[in-house]
Design an enzyme around this catalytic site. Structure first.
Site, PDB file in Angstrom:
ATOM      1  N   CYS A   8       1.038  -1.105   0.053  1.00 24.63           N
ATOM      2  CA  CYS A   8       0.157  -0.241  -0.288  1.00 24.63           C
ATOM      3  C   CYS A   8       0.938   1.401  -0.098  1.00 24.63           C
ATOM      4  CB  CYS A   8      -0.854  -0.142   1.179  1.00 24.63           C
ATOM      5  SG  CYS A   8      -2.387   1.116   0.973  1.00 24.63           S
ATOM      6  N   HIS A  51      -3.587  -5.582   1.053  1.00 26.61           N
ATOM      7  CA  HIS A  51      -2.776  -5.817   2.206  1.00 26.61           C
ATOM      8  C   HIS A  51      -2.896  -7.109   2.513  1.00 26.61           C
ATOM      9  CE1 HIS A  51      -2.366  -1.599   3.754  1.00 26.61           C
ATOM     10  NE2 HIS A  51      -3.541  -1.380   2.931  1.00 26.61           N
ATOM     11  N   GLU A 110      -1.111  -8.686   5.083  1.00 22.81           N
ATOM     12  CA  GLU A 110      -1.211  -8.733   6.350  1.00 22.81           C
ATOM     13  C   GLU A 110      -2.503  -8.726   7.236  1.00 22.81           C
ATOM     14  OE1 GLU A 110      -0.627  -6.005   4.893  1.00 22.81           O
ATOM     15  OE2 GLU A 110      -1.017  -4.300   6.096  1.00 22.81           O
TER      16      GLU A 110
END
Lengths: 995, 280
Positions: free
Chosen positions: B98, B230, B232
């Site tokens: 990002c 993302h 994560e």
């Protein structure tokens, strides 16, 4: 007197850099602005007799002003290329001090350059200076602006309207216009402040009459009443001296409604039909809200009503904090800044709880005027609701997203009475090690100020929040407007939590309302404090000492630091580029001593400051008019009513808002606000797993319905608490581990009848909280939410927000609201009564009055517990609570979210005993009775579920089907609703999609 | 047996806000992550060479005030460019997620071509910050994050995006052709009709209007990856908003906390680092 004066002649080289998108690339900022301008013009400047489109073209550019001694053009150009523009899509243009400013404008075009007013926070400036330093350009001053180039048939009046209503907010910004024929317009973006001479002022009170005292209070924006002014006068008379200006300000801040709940904690004599002889509350807050918490006596409540947030246990090691604040008046005047600093402020409450909690979720609840209000009906001095909505949502988005805290739970209500006085509730949940909850200042601790610099921002914010807004508020109170810088606060967060873990301080609180005066005054209440005001780092010169002391500049925390830890704290802060300044010490004298330029400007007795406020005696009455029971005829088509209610702004999808929030940052989110096949269904509760690697979770929800408050504030409170509990239980939360928070937003409570509704609501809070065993852990009130136009005052409806937080033992047991598949059974739990007062159905029909939903205790608690049991045992495939729009809306939402059809029979719906008129299809479909849930259950588990619900009102009312239609069979057995899920969803999704 | 724990630098700066969960992802995958403020590198208190994997996590570095990632990239380029060049040239791994992707692009480490900036990440066509889940297809056969024990070229995965400036653009058609021919396109947004090939054209499946649905790219060698989604935020099954639906059909996977699609990227990276850098 202002000490910010325009510079005479430029002493430095001034450059203007204009950054514009290159033609051929879609510039979304221009596209969306064009759309906004067109819709504004269409609704406010119609009838001008123009043919064709008013607006042909809109361009948006960024402008940077750079000023520095011997700044050379090629440096500016290289900076523009490397740092200010993107070479793939943008072009830039540099105008030097001797260049003619700007190209000639085409006929029909004009240019508006919008600059922030002097002293208004512009976060970009600080970043730009850092960037310049990295490129070796030092000693440069910068300003930023946005330039709009518009081409179209617009007269001077339309332009001015456009400038004030769309392109800028006059409260914080200035527009410089340029029209064809003008070659240049001098824009002098730099203003220089100067230091005022020292001037200690005393305010003689001794000779003042009562009238004079009141005038002084009003003119000085102190917001103190007569008794309070008198006791200040008498206190200083006994000392044989007059108060200094800063002493008086300190007292006003500390005694403000915002800081000490003086209405809710007043002695109140209340009369109502129930208490015709009157009943006295010595302290309403203690006798209702706090008493409920004492009676529930939940051992998992670790710290309630004493710190900046309530604290409950998560597990053996960690605790959870929760606080909800309002930021209404700043958001009315400057929605973006007001809402952003609302989030910023409540995040600092979290950071200032115990020795600092880490924020993990934000909540937001808004009350707005109708988005489609014609521009002509917006009262003078108020912003159009759509402007407020865009600003508030943008403010929460930009501040919350930048802080890296997910904004995930909330609600939005619409009512005309919120036009001049919108409500913005911002909540924050944090986690903290249980070993870090206790805090205590020790005499000798250093007073450290951590974070942002101090300016004139928000002076008198604490007292401003307690006065009514008027058409002049936007001009006289703009000093109270605050603009935040989220990155500064993020840096403070990073340093503070590291310092907490290294045990570098003994106590902490945030600089919120009242600024340093409240923070230091509170922390040093027991010890006393000595503060050297010269040491406070300032944004610009020119602040008087009292302004430094009460400024509400954002992003600041006050720490009590043991002297031996001071150097380590300073080093830590320096390593993260955060300012951290020793202001003085917590002294042990019991006096609040302030010094400035070597003079003592305050020597105030802490005990008088905190205990000297005279108690208020207030009267309240509650005698609502007798209303005949409403009589209404059902509309011909209930399906039309269903579509109408689904598209009512209070019910319709809030996806436009939710998606703008980063609701998943931090990786803790395990049940989203948007659920179902296409991830757009409305979840009841949202859930988080606060600790990585742990299955323990939290669920958040809320209850609010201002329309209930108009009819029956007591039942409004019952219903709000029940809805808040339903929200979390429906998602899998444990009702026996649920805590709640109260936020009262009311009109002017100096009117006994307005205070009466507040007393009724507080009583309802007590009944519901004790009955449902949900302790209050924190709360806040915001009174005087009124807007004055001429001699007419518009008061908001009594608005109570209940926020809820619930523990879930195992996040694997969470459940969403979307139907999971065909062939399952639908079980309705809880009984339906004819309770349509304040309902969406009556709003749709335009019917007044009716019964506000009651809360049936102790049955309600049993229902919540039983539903939780079913969910915990994994027997519910989906679960949705019934609230606005009743069964019809809940069923529709479950069906279209899951894209699974359903067929139900109204004759099977468990209904209240004693008749009560609940014998009509429309009543059963749309009644908003409390404590009801709709469950989807596998056919082979229906028996187990019903057995688990034995003795409670519960029944299988239908099943899910393989076709994508919602069918409802009325009491007669004939279908009263048969709608495609697609159509239902469209009605629900389209109204608030503002894109 | 002593399992090697690759050392991971999760680089923080003012406004970084995904560092904690990104570090957790690497920890869960068996690495030894350290969250370090950029100041520690600039002051030379710590060195890049101490680490095997460098991570630019998500957030709003310096508020994204002059454009996403601009100030951080400017700072790194002016003060740490050589160290970064050595790190990348050594074949060690770099990932930018990002805001981190935006930084890598502004730094020029992506696409990693000499000369003028050829690609950019700009405002979404919607002009709005968007948080939503997207479906992606792996397009790279050479990126260690995307190829390993579990992922490989062609793999379809679900991740969330959350950004306002994620529209991937190129300076000219030649740049796009070069990305294709050098195999530098790493991830594409896809929809129901483009799962096998092609890409999502329409909002919201293509959430920002990226050209050819490009969601992530690598440098020519493949050891530097930048992506807007993302990973994560999809470590565990429960991160996926669809989990309550899948669980209703077939229950939750036994290893729920490691069964998210995004976790695969971290596992792959750690496996690669173990195999490649074990000798050091």
């Amino acid at each position: 007197m202002t000490s910010l004066a325009p510079a005479e002649a430029p002493l430095y080289e001034l450059y203007e850099v204009l950054v514009t998108w290159r033609a051929g690339y879609l510039d979304p900022r221009s596209t969306s602005l064009k759309h906004q301008v067109e819709s504004f013009l269409a609704s406010s400047c119609s009838g001008g007799g123009h043919s064709g489109p008013l607006l042909a073209r809109v361009g948006v550019s960024d402008v940077y002003y750079l000023e520095g001694d011997a700044l050379e053009r090629d440096r500016v150009e290289s900076v523009s290329r490397v740092l200010l523009s993107d070479p793939v899509v943008q072009d830039f243009q540099v105008l030097g001090p001797r260049d003619v400013r700007g190209a000639a404008l085409l006929e029909g075009s004009f240019e508006a350059t919008v600059l922030k007013k002097p002293g208004v926070m512009d976060p970009v400036e600080a970043s730009l200076i850092e960037g310049l330093c990295d490129l070796g350009v030092h000693g440069v001053r910068v300003r930023t602006a946005v330039r709009y180039t518009l081409t179209g048939h617009l007269g001077p009046l339309e332009r001015r309207l456009l400038g004030d209503k769309v392109l800028s907010n006059p409260a914080i910004e200035t527009v410089f216009w340029r029209v064809p024929g003008e070659l240049s317009r001098p824009i002098l973006p730099f203003l220089r402040g100067s230091k005022p001479p020292f001037d200690r002022r005393e305010v003689p009170l001794q000779e003042l009459s009562d009238d004079d005292l009141l005038r002084l209070s009003r003119d000085g924006q102190l917001s103190l009443n007569l008794a309070e002014m008198q006791s200040i006068r008498d206190h200083f008379a006994s000392l044989g001296r007059s108060p200094s200006d800063v002493e008086l300000e300190t007292i006003a801040q500390t005694w403000s409604e915002h800081c000490c709940h003086k209405t809710l904690a007043a002695t109140i004599d209340h009369r109502s039909r129930e208490f015709p002889e009157g009943i006295r509350f010595d302290n309403l807050l203690k006798q209702t809200i706090r008493r409920a918490t004492e009676e529930v006596a939940a051992p998992w409540c670790l710290s309630v009503f004493v710190d900046n947030a309530g604290v409950i246990a998560l597990d053996d090691e960690f605790a959870v904090t929760f606080k909800v604040e309002t930021h209404n008046h700043p958001s009315a005047i400057e929605p973006y800044g007001g809402a952003g600093t609302g989030i910023g402020g409540v995040l600092r409450d979290t950071l200032g709880t115990g020795l600092g909690a880490k924020p993990i979720v934000n909540t937001d609840v808004f009350c707005f005027g109708p988005p489609d209000l014609p521009h002509g009906e917006v009262p003078p001095g108020a912003l159009h609701p759509m402007r407020v909505i865009r600003g508030v949502v943008g403010g929460v988005r930009d501040y919350g997203n930048r802080m890296g805290v997910p904004t995930a739970s909330g609600a939005v209500c619409f009512d005309r009475r919120y036009v001049g006085n919108p409500l913005v509730f911002c909540g924050s949940v944090g986690i903290i090690p249980r070993s870090r909850i206790a805090k205590r200042v020790a005499p000798g601790d250093r007073i450290y100020l951590l974070g942002g610099r101090t300016g004139r921002d928000g002076i008198h914010g604490a007292t401003f929040s307690s006065v009514e807004l008027s058409e002049h508020s936007e001009t006289i109170s703009s000093g109270a407007v605050q603009i935040g810088n989220a990155i500064t606060e993020k840096k403070v967060l990073d340093v503070l939590l590291e310092a907490r873990d290294r045990e570098l301080f003994r106590s902490v609180t945030d600089c919120g309302a009242g600024g340093l005066s409240s923070a230091v005054g509170e922390m040093g209440a027991e010890t006393g404090a000595r503060v050297v005001l010269d040491r406070v780092p300032l944004k610009y010169e020119g602040l008087k000492y009292w302004e430094i002391w009460i400024s509400e500049a954002q992003e600041r925390m006050v720490l009590a630091v043991p002297p031996e830890k001071a150097r380590e704290l300073e080093a830590l802060a320096a390593s993260e580029d955060v300012e951290c300044t020793d202001l003085g010490e917590f002294s042990g004298t019991g006096q609040l001593v302030l010094e400035f330029e070597g003079h003592q400007v305050s020597n105030l007795d802490m005990r008088f400051l905190h205990e000297g406020r005279p108690r208020n005696l207030r009267e309240s009455t509650y005698f609502p008019p007798e209303r005949p029971a409403p009589v209404w005829t059902a509309p011909e088509s209930l399906r039309k009513a269903l579509h109408g209610i689904l598209s009512a702004p209070n019910v319709a999808s809030k996806e436009w808002i939710i998606r703008q929030y980063d609701h998943e940052v931090q990786g803790r989110s395990v049940l989203k606000p948007l659920q179902g096949v296409e991830e757009d269904g409305p979840g009841d509760g949202v859930a988080f797993a606060p600790r990585f690697g742990s299955r323990r979770g939290l669920v958040l929800g809320c209850g609010i319905n201002p329309r209930h408050g108009d009819l029956d504030p007591y039942r409004m409170a019952l219903s709000a608490v029940d809805e808040a509990v339903r929200n979390v239980v429906a998602a899998g939360g444990d009702p026996d581990r649920t805590a709640i928070l109260d936020n009262f937003c009311w009109g002017n409570t100096s009117r006994p009848e307005t205070l009466g509704t507040l007393v009724e609501a507080a009583r309802g809070c007590f009944t519901a909280a004790v009955g449902l065993k949900t302790p209050f852990i924190s709360g806040k009130d915001s009174l005087n939410n009124e807007f004055r136009v001429g001699d007419r005052t518009i008061s908001i409806p009594p608005t109570l927000l209940i926020s809820s937080i619930s523990l879930v033992e195992d996040v694997h047991r969470l459940v969403s609201m979307d139907l999971k598949g065909p062939g399952n059974r639908l079980v309705l739990v809880g009984s339906t009564h004819e309770e349509l007062g304040g309902s969406q159905y009556f709003l749709y029909l335009g019917v007044e009055g009716g019964d506000v939903p009651d809360l049936r205790l102790p049955l309600a608690l049993e229902v919540h517990r039983a539903v939780h049991r079913v969910i915990r045992e994994g027997l519910a495939l989906s679960c949705h609570d019934l609230s606005e729009g009743g069964l019809a809306v809940a069923l529709s939402e479950m069906a279209f979210a899951g894209d699974v059809g359903a067929e139900v029979r109204l004759d099977r719906v468990p209904r209240g005993s004693g008749g009560g008129g609940c014998e009509r299809d429309d009543t059963i479909l749309f009644s908003e009775s409390n404590t009801r849930y709709l469950l989807e259950v596998r056919p082979d588990q229906v028996h187990a579920v019903l057995a688990s619900l034995q003795g409670l009102p519960a029944a299988e009312i239908g099943e899910t089907v393989s076709y994508h239609i919602l069918r409802v069979l009325g009491l007669s057995g004939r279908p009263v609703v048969a709608e495609s899920l697609k159509d239902l969803k469209r009605s629900w999704k389209s109204p608030l999609n503002f894109r | 047996m002593n399992v090697i724990q690759p050392r991971v630098l999760v680089l923080r700066s003012p406004g970084t806000n995904c560092d904690e969960e990104t570090a957790w992802a690497f920890e869960l995958a068996g690495a030894k992550p350290e969250r370090l403020h950029v100041g520690a590198l600039l002051r030379r208190e710590r060195m890049l060479e101490e680490f095997d994997i460098l991570v630019f996590p998500g957030g709003f570095s310096y508020g994204d005030d002059l454009g996403s990632g601009a100030v951080l990239a400017n700072r790194l380029r002016s003060r740490l460019e050589d160290d970064l060049g050595v790190f990348v040239a050594s074949g060690r791994l770099v990932i930018g997620i990002c805001n981190g992707f935006q930084v890598l692009v502004r730094l020029g480490l992506l696409p990693g071509w000499p000369g003028e900036k050829a690609v950019s990440l700009v405002e979404n066509e919607s002009n709005q910050f968007e948080d939503r889940w997207v479906t992606l297809r792996v397009e790279s056969a050479q990126c260690p994050f995307l190829n390993g024990p579990r992922g490989k070229n062609g793999w379809i995965l679900r991740l969330p995006i959350a950004h306002k400036e994620g529209r991937f653009l190129v300076r000219d058609p030649e740049s796009l052709e070069r990305l294709r021919s050098e195999g530098q396109i790493a991830l594409r947004y896809v929809d129901e009709s483009s799962l096998e090939s092609g890409w999502a054209m329409q909002f919201p499946r293509n959430p920002n209007g990226s050209i050819e649905g490009i969601a992530g790219i690598t440098n020519p060698r493949g050891n530097v990856l930048g992506l807007m989604p993302h990973p994560e935020r999809h470590l565990r099954a429960l991160h996926d908003p669809q989990w309550t639906r899948t669980a209703a059909r077939r229950g939750l996977p036994g290893d729920e906390e490691r069964s998210g699609d995004g976790f695969v990227l971290f596992e792959n990276a750690v496996a690669y680092a173990r195999a490649s850098f074990a000798s050091r």
